[in-house]
Design a protein around this motif. Structure first.
Motif, PDB file in Angstrom:
ATOM      1  N   GLN A 212      31.652  59.396   8.067  1.00 41.19           N
ATOM      2  CA  GLN A 212      32.061  57.789   8.039  1.00 41.19           C
ATOM      3  C   GLN A 212      31.501  56.888   6.893  1.00 41.19           C
ATOM      4  O   GLN A 212      31.987  56.460   6.346  1.00 41.19           O
ATOM      5  CB  GLN A 212      31.391  57.731   9.552  1.00 41.19           C
ATOM      6  N   ASP A 213      29.985  56.961   6.342  1.00 40.20           N
ATOM      7  CA  ASP A 213      29.777  56.080   5.255  1.00 40.20           C
ATOM      8  C   ASP A 213      30.384  56.408   3.215  1.00 40.20           C
ATOM      9  O   ASP A 213      30.516  55.603   2.678  1.00 40.20           O
ATOM     10  CB  ASP A 213      28.686  56.085   4.607  1.00 40.20           C
ATOM     11  N   PRO A 218      35.848  58.065  10.587  1.00 44.16           N
ATOM     12  CA  PRO A 218      35.910  58.476  11.730  1.00 44.16           C
ATOM     13  C   PRO A 218      35.296  59.915  12.350  1.00 44.16           C
ATOM     14  O   PRO A 218      36.834  60.053  11.878  1.00 44.16           O
ATOM     15  CB  PRO A 218      36.782  57.213  13.200  1.00 44.16           C
ATOM     16  N   THR A 220      34.180  62.196  16.012  1.00 42.12           N
ATOM     17  CA  THR A 220      33.799  62.839  17.238  1.00 42.12           C
ATOM     18  C   THR A 220      33.149  63.570  16.838  1.00 42.12           C
ATOM     19  O   THR A 220      32.527  64.540  16.334  1.00 42.12           O
ATOM     20  CB  THR A 220      34.750  62.644  17.536  1.00 42.12           C
ATOM     21  N   LEU A 416      37.459  52.375   5.998  1.00 43.91           N
ATOM     22  CA  LEU A 416      36.949  53.350   7.703  1.00 43.91           C
ATOM     23  C   LEU A 416      37.824  52.521   8.619  1.00 43.91           C
ATOM     24  O   LEU A 416      37.829  52.833   9.066  1.00 43.91           O
ATOM     25  CB  LEU A 416      35.579  53.068   7.206  1.00 43.91           C
ATOM     26  N   GLU A 417      38.027  51.091   8.476  1.00 48.17           N
ATOM     27  CA  GLU A 417      38.130  50.823   9.663  1.00 48.17           C
ATOM     28  C   GLU A 417      39.794  50.870   9.755  1.00 48.17           C
ATOM     29  O   GLU A 417      40.416  51.358  10.887  1.00 48.17           O
ATOM     30  CB  GLU A 417      38.416  49.377   9.488  1.00 48.17           C
ATOM     31  N   LYS A 420      39.991  54.437  11.463  1.00 43.59           N
ATOM     32  CA  LYS A 420      39.301  54.421  12.745  1.00 43.59           C
ATOM     33  C   LYS A 420      40.553  53.800  13.627  1.00 43.59           C
ATOM     34  O   LYS A 420      40.540  54.410  15.025  1.00 43.59           O
ATOM     35  CB  LYS A 420      38.156  52.819  12.849  1.00 43.59           C
ATOM     36  N   GLN A 423      42.348  56.676  14.197  1.00 44.45           N
ATOM     37  CA  GLN A 423      41.780  57.688  14.935  1.00 44.45           C
ATOM     38  C   GLN A 423      42.492  57.185  16.522  1.00 44.45           C
ATOM     39  O   GLN A 423      43.094  58.052  17.678  1.00 44.45           O
ATOM     40  CB  GLN A 423      40.315  57.912  15.109  1.00 44.45           C
ATOM     41  N   LYS A 424      41.765  55.551  16.739  1.00 44.89           N
ATOM     42  CA  LYS A 424      42.370  55.672  17.954  1.00 44.89           C
ATOM     43  C   LYS A 424      43.511  55.149  18.240  1.00 44.89           C
ATOM     44  O   LYS A 424      44.297  55.691  19.853  1.00 44.89           O
ATOM     45  CB  LYS A 424      42.161  53.699  18.197  1.00 44.89           C
TER      46      LYS A 424
END
Ligand SMILES: [Zn+2]
Length: 500
Positions: A212-213, A218, A220, A416-417, A420, A423-424
């Motif tokens: 992530q960083d 992202p 799970t 990252l956003e 995300k 992925q969502k």
């Protein structure tokens, strides 16, 4: 430790086939196949043409060129910082493992035996005992742990090695599956199970942070099913990553080995009550598969897109023209940016056009490109091209060294956003098996569904949809419901997906 417990997917491209395909196929001069049209071809194009990696004369083995190795070095440095915090030290064990050692833990050897590379001749003579080229190092390390551990005072042992391992894969795919890959494998031994389990979770958290960083991806975090766990482990945990084509990738694993290996290898100690006890062990690994995830998650039709944290070059300055004043200003800016910790290059090559250079830096995924010419010197303002968004912003030349570090941080967060959001959009919940099949046929992705935890149901689902259980998220709450497949009582919502 398994890098994988992967399903062999039919869409994989065999490295050698691909080489042959490329020799007969004419690509656009610098272009790559469009990601949206054929992700599998795109993936190989991007890796080869950006200069990340290349095929080698050894079938199934690739060459990590500086662009991919540079990214790997950053991952390694960041991971080493985390190891130091955990008290884990780096070391190195031999590449060869005597066959008898590997056979000591039955599940372990069964898990690996079809993939082993075996040395039978050395120094021109047949060896009295075959040597295995390490597929992982549990066995050779634990033979030594048995020698070193006698008392509870000798524990914990917290060791890691950065090395290469060999697994004879029939179908290989850049970074995701190779005959030889790079990784770290950490192996710990503890006096209590509580302490070992804590280590498993801490390691898993650190992998999630790396993804992530550092890689802006992202994940799970969860526990694997019995069928998907590492051979020889009591419990396997993993970080799972979603790729834009709807297939999941097991990003890293952290195993609770219980006392399985300590019993096989006689790693025993006298506890505080002077009783003999077997050590509690863990192992955990992160491999160059992470580079494959990086390419797939962030890349686009123009090529690689690298998050600033791992980009070997974060900013490229391209001078337009060739005069002394211009070279002076680009050099001054380069030094000023280096001083504030930015990895910067000046591309003053005269033999290439501006258009060529733009394409090349885009293909290589460099986060920021700045072009400086006569006009820019007059106005004192430059155009800053941001790779991941395609945005262009104006920036005063005088304040580049103040502005760019902040901009790089913003790019890292934005990437990252964006990942995300991807992925969502590829995460669904299925209440019925009909829904499950429909989603898996249409867009794939992660499907959250109740499962009774019977391996029979898991095998049927895999057979019918190619989807496997990826994990039971660590934060999953207990529910009252029925299995999506068989209708028997189920209390946990597992994550399913087709996997690389
Ligand atoms: Zn069931």
């Amino acid at each position: 430790m398994d890098q994988t417990t992967q399903t062999k997917q039919t869409t994989q491209v065999n490295a050698q086939d691909k080489t042959q395909m490329q020799s007969t196929k004419t690509f656009e001069k610098r272009g790559v196949t469009k990601k949206s049209e054929n992700m599998s071809d795109w993936y190989v194009d991007v890796i080869v043409k950006s200069g990340m990696a290349d095929y080698s004369p050894v079938k199934g083995c690739i060459v990590y060129r500086p662009l991919s190795y540079g990214i790997w070095e950053t991952v390694r440095n960041e991971m080493d910082k985390k190891f130091r915090k955990m008290g884990i030290e780096n070391c190195y064990f031999p590449l060869f493992i005597p066959e008898s050692l590997l056979k000591k833990e039955q599940h372990h050897v069964e898990g690996f035996s079809p993939e082993l590379a075996v040395v039978t001749i050395g120094g021109g003579e047949e060896l009295s005992e075959k040597l295995i080229v390490r597929p992982t190092s549990e066995t050779i390390m634990y033979a030594m742990y048995a020698k070193w551990v006698h008392s509870h005072r000798d524990l914990p042992i917290l060791l890691n090695q950065w090395n290469n391992v060999v697994r004879w894969e029939k179908r290989t795919y850049f970074f995701l599956r190779g005959m030889e890959f790079l990784w770290q494998e950490a192996h710990t031994a503890h006096a209590t199970h509580t302490e070992a389990w804590q280590q498993v979770l801490t390691a898993l958290d650190s992998y999630a942070e790396i993804y992530q960083d550092v890689l802006a991806i992202p994940v799970t975090k969860g526990r694997k099913s019995e069928a998907e766990k590492f051979a020889g482990a009591d419990v396997t945990t993993a970080v799972e990553v979603m790729m834009p084509d709807g297939k999941a990738l097991q990003g890293a694993t952290s195993h609770d080995l219980g006392q399985n290996f300590s019993k096989a290898f006689k790693i025993s100690f006298q506890n505080e009550k002077s009783e003999m006890e077997f050590a509690w062990q863990t192992s955990f690994g992160l491999s160059t598969r992470a580079l494959g995830a990086l390419v797939m998650v962030h890349g686009d039709d123009q090529g690689l897109v690298l998050p600033p944290m791992v980009a070997p070059t974060q900013v490229v300055i391209v001078p337009i023209g060739d005069d002394d004043q211009l070279h002076e200003i680009t050099d001054t800016k380069r030094l000023a940016l280096e001083k504030v910790g930015v990895r910067v290059k000046v591309d003053a090559r005269k033999e290439y056009s501006l258009g060529f250079k733009r394409n090349e830096w885009e293909l290589k995924g460099t986060p920021i490109r700045i072009e400086i010419g006569k006009k820019e010197l007059e106005t004192g303002s430059v155009t800053v091209a941001i790779r991941h968004s395609g945005e262009k912003i104006q920036q005063d030349i005088a304040s580049l060294e103040e502005a760019l570090p902040k901009l790089l941080e913003k790019i890292q967060r934005d990437m990252l956003e964006k990942a995300k959001t991807m992925q969502k959009s590829l995460t669904s919940t299925a209440q019925t098996y009909a829904q499950f099949k429909e989603i898996m046929a249409a867009k794939r992705g992660f499907i959250h569904a109740l499962w009774c935890e019977d391996p029979g149901c898991e095998a049927k689902i895999k057979e019918e949809t190619k989807a496997t259980t990826r994990c039971l998220p660590l934060d999953a709450k207990e529910e009252v419901g029925v299995c999506v497949y068989c209708g028997k009582p189920a209390k946990h919502r597992w994550v399913f997906a087709q996997a690389y």
